[in-house]
Write a protein that holds these residues in place. Sequence first.
Motif, short mmCIF file in Angstrom:
data_model
loop_
_atom_site.label_atom_id
_atom_site.label_comp_id
_atom_site.label_asym_id
_atom_site.label_seq_id
_atom_site.Cartn_x
_atom_site.Cartn_y
_atom_site.Cartn_z
N GLY A 36 69.13 30.49 23.90
CA GLY A 36 68.07 31.01 23.43
C GLY A 36 67.78 30.19 22.03
N GLY A 37 66.46 29.53 22.11
CA GLY A 37 66.43 28.56 20.98
C GLY A 37 64.87 28.62 20.64
N PRO A 38 64.50 27.98 19.65
CA PRO A 38 63.06 27.70 19.33
C PRO A 38 62.33 26.91 20.15
N PRO A 39 61.05 27.00 20.59
CA PRO A 39 60.50 25.96 21.42
C PRO A 39 60.44 24.39 21.02
N HIS A 40 60.55 24.01 19.88
CA HIS A 40 60.64 22.47 19.39
C HIS A 40 61.96 21.75 20.03
N ALA A 55 58.45 33.48 20.00
CA ALA A 55 58.31 32.39 19.30
C ALA A 55 56.86 31.55 19.70
N LEU A 56 56.78 31.61 21.10
CA LEU A 56 55.67 30.88 21.40
C LEU A 56 54.21 31.41 20.98
N MET A 57 54.10 32.59 20.59
CA MET A 57 52.86 33.06 20.26
C MET A 57 52.48 32.53 18.83
N ASP A 58 53.39 31.89 17.93
CA ASP A 58 53.11 31.05 16.78
C ASP A 58 52.59 29.77 17.08
N TYR A 59 52.48 29.19 18.15
CA TYR A 59 52.04 28.06 18.48
C TYR A 59 50.40 28.11 18.94
N ARG A 60 49.70 27.11 18.50
CA ARG A 60 48.37 26.97 19.42
C ARG A 60 48.45 26.09 20.44
N LEU A 61 48.74 26.77 21.70
CA LEU A 61 48.83 25.94 22.99
C LEU A 61 47.96 24.96 23.09
N GLY A 62 48.27 23.76 23.38
CA GLY A 62 47.16 22.84 23.69
C GLY A 62 46.96 22.08 22.56
N PRO A 64 47.86 20.33 18.51
CA PRO A 64 48.98 19.50 17.97
C PRO A 64 50.39 19.92 17.84
N ARG A 65 50.46 21.04 17.38
CA ARG A 65 51.83 21.84 17.46
C ARG A 65 52.40 22.38 18.55
N SER A 66 51.57 22.34 19.84
CA SER A 66 52.31 23.02 21.11
C SER A 66 53.47 22.35 21.48
N PRO A 67 54.31 23.10 21.93
CA PRO A 67 55.85 22.67 22.27
C PRO A 67 55.42 21.62 23.61
N VAL A 68 56.54 20.97 23.67
CA VAL A 68 56.68 20.09 24.94
C VAL A 68 58.14 20.18 25.36
N ALA A 69 58.24 20.46 26.85
CA ALA A 69 59.70 20.57 27.14
C ALA A 69 60.07 19.41 28.04
N ARG A 70 61.53 18.80 27.78
CA ARG A 70 61.89 17.65 28.56
C ARG A 70 63.22 18.20 29.16
N CYS A 71 63.29 19.60 29.05
CA CYS A 71 64.92 19.96 29.87
C CYS A 71 64.51 21.28 30.73
N ARG A 72 65.38 21.71 31.14
CA ARG A 72 65.39 23.01 31.99
C ARG A 72 65.19 24.21 31.04
N PHE A 73 64.06 25.08 31.33
CA PHE A 73 63.67 26.06 30.35
C PHE A 73 63.32 27.44 31.43
#
Length: 294
Positions: A36-40, A55-62, A64-73
């Motif tokens: 478990g960890g923060p989206p960033h 945690a994801l609700m705190d982001y404006r999805l899409g 500039p602050r929207s998280p990006v995943a480069r791992c299994r999640f």
Amino acid sequence: MITAPAPSAPAALPRPTVTGRPNRAPARRETVFYLGGPPHWARDSHVPLMLSANALMDYRLGGPRSPVARCRFALDSAGFSQVGKYGDYLLSPDEWGGMVYRLMDRFGAPPEFASCQDFMCEPQITARTGFSIAQHQEFTVDSYLYLVEQFPAAPWMPVLQGQRVEEYLEHCAMYEAAGVDLGTLPLVGVGSVCRRQGTREAGHILAELAARGLALHGFGLKLQGLRAYGHHLASADSYAWSSGARKRRVRLAECDHRAADCRNCRRYALHWRERVLAALAAPKQLVLGVHDLH
């Protein structure tokens, strides 16, 4: 006022044959652990992560602050914290499904699973909502059916709820009656055990469900539970490293962050994860410890 979740999906959903009888347990395989960890953290993590709706609700999805995943999640609907505090989910089923779809588009790949909006069955949770265990189980099945029908591209994971073994088996029968073959699905979540992981009853519940051929995911487990019955699980997740660091004021000697403890420290989280992997690899413990190990 507490309201029930959105209505279930139409009856036109496929109704495959469901195996309601106990099966021989599947061959032992390595348990996948989602830290478990923060989206960033998903930008460069080398380990699988569990990302929470909280945690994801705190982001404006899409944005500039929207998280990006480069791992299994994987994605957790945050039911325990939200239903426990508010008596219901903060996101409607359509909002949760829409968030998962936007994340899939933003990340360029789907999560390995996203949990439905299940309703836990601990006494304090049912007291908070005013509904019975059976009603919470019905809400959970309805959530899974609705999300599968309305957002079919997402890899939704159903969740089993209850307090006693018999209630979990009754919940299996509810899914069966709805046409869901739990035995054919990649994962089935098991809720309402994280607060009881130091009990034999929790182990009995997981052993019984695993013996029916279900690939189980354990929510929010700590070292104690993983040592005792991790062998019944196909996967598990936990944020316990953070609460443990906060409660015990843990600060690694090599850390140079300004915070007084490592509650938000990835270095400590990865250190704690190594202990989890060791616990999962250890032989089964027949007698559970009495201390809540973090």
